[in-house]
Design an enzyme around this catalytic site. Structure first.
Site, PDB file in Angstrom:
ATOM      1  N   LEU A 151       7.644   5.391  -2.241  1.00 25.72           N
ATOM      2  CA  LEU A 151       6.617   5.029  -1.261  1.00 25.72           C
ATOM      3  C   LEU A 151       5.709   4.057  -2.001  1.00 25.72           C
ATOM      4  CD1 LEU A 151       5.956   8.473   0.442  1.00 25.72           C
ATOM      5  CD2 LEU A 151       7.328   6.566   1.259  1.00 25.72           C
ATOM      6  N   PRO A 152       5.927   2.763  -1.789  1.00 25.87           N
ATOM      7  CA  PRO A 152       5.460   1.708  -2.694  1.00 25.87           C
ATOM      8  C   PRO A 152       3.958   1.413  -2.697  1.00 25.87           C
ATOM      9  CG  PRO A 152       6.512   0.738  -0.790  1.00 25.87           C
ATOM     10  CD  PRO A 152       6.671   2.227  -0.654  1.00 25.87           C
ATOM     11  N   CYS A 153       3.189   2.265  -3.338  1.00 29.15           N
ATOM     12  CA  CYS A 153       1.754   2.006  -3.483  1.00 29.15           C
ATOM     13  C   CYS A 153       1.503   0.789  -4.371  1.00 29.15           C
ATOM     14  CB  CYS A 153       1.029   3.242  -4.004  1.00 29.15           C
ATOM     15  SG  CYS A 153       1.706   3.939  -5.516  1.00 29.15           S
ATOM     16  N   HIS A 154       2.518   0.377  -5.144  1.00 28.38           N
ATOM     17  CA  HIS A 154       2.350  -0.831  -5.967  1.00 28.38           C
ATOM     18  C   HIS A 154       2.192  -2.081  -5.104  1.00 28.38           C
ATOM     19  CE1 HIS A 154       6.760  -0.573  -5.387  1.00 28.38           C
ATOM     20  NE2 HIS A 154       6.718  -1.901  -5.421  1.00 28.38           N
ATOM     21  N   ARG A 155       2.536  -2.003  -3.828  1.00 27.37           N
ATOM     22  CA  ARG A 155       2.407  -3.152  -2.924  1.00 27.37           C
ATOM     23  C   ARG A 155       1.014  -3.271  -2.326  1.00 27.37           C
ATOM     24  NH1 ARG A 155       8.132  -1.899  -0.007  1.00 27.37           N
ATOM     25  NH2 ARG A 155       9.410  -2.299  -1.846  1.00 27.37           N
TER      26      ARG A 155
END
Length: 192
Positions: A151-155
């Protein structure tokens, strides 16, 4: 020894003695701990989070029945490998979000909708979850995301375009964004 461990883990699962299965995999971001319940992937943890501490937290918040076995984490391990190898842009995994609730859960659920190679600001995510003034709360939710990468919180980046903080480290966040941006650009060029 490996075959015995597998048989014991399978027996534990069959007898209801296994609630959380985990493994550690290598990645370009360092070693990642993958933990899963029977409902799905429960936790992805970077080495900087201290895997032993994460396992202790899982034992105290989910169940003391935690065992190192690849059985439930096989699909996650394959998909994470494919993500880093360039063969996967999104994850198709059952996930278990019991470690996050309330507003944080709303944010974490929204993260999977941010397209590969794209970013959104904390303010944009706050607006999308219906709380435009909750920019800091979005940042807090991202920092408590139990499933980074998947779940790409890096985005999620700052309004000025800078990377901001990340559970795995700002350098890891920057590297993930760069990798996705480059891969996205290559694919866009191939489509023309």
């Amino acid at each position: 020894m490996g075959a015995l461990r597998v048989r014991l883990a399978m027996a534990a699962a069959d007898e209801g003695l296994l609630d959380v299965a985990y493994r550690v995999v290598d990645s370009p971001c360092g070693r990642l701990l993958l933990a899963a319940s029977d409902a799905g992937l429960l936790r992805v943890a970077f080495a900087v989070e201290d895997h032993d501490r994460v396992l202790d937290q899982l034992a105290s918040t989910v169940s003391a029945k935690v065992l190192r076995t690849p059985a439930r984490t096989e699909a996650a391990a394959r998909q994470i490998d494919a993500y880093f190898d360039g063969g996967r842009d999104a994850f198709d995994l059952a996930i278990d979000l019991r470690l996050v609730g309330g507003f944080r859960r709303l944010v974490v659920e929204r993260l999977g909708e941010i397209p590969f190679g794209a970013t959104e600001t904390y303010a944009q995510v706050a607006t999308r979850v219906g709380s435009p003034a909750a920019v800091r709360a979005v940042g807090s939710a991202c920092s408590h995301n139990p499933l980074p990468i998947v779940l790409p919180c890096h985005r999620v980046v700052r309004s000025d375009g800078s990377v901001g903080q990340y559970l795995g480290g700002a350098d890891v966040k920057a590297a993930l964004l760069k990798m996705e941006s480059q891969r996205s650009s290559i694919r866009s060029g191939e489509e023309r």
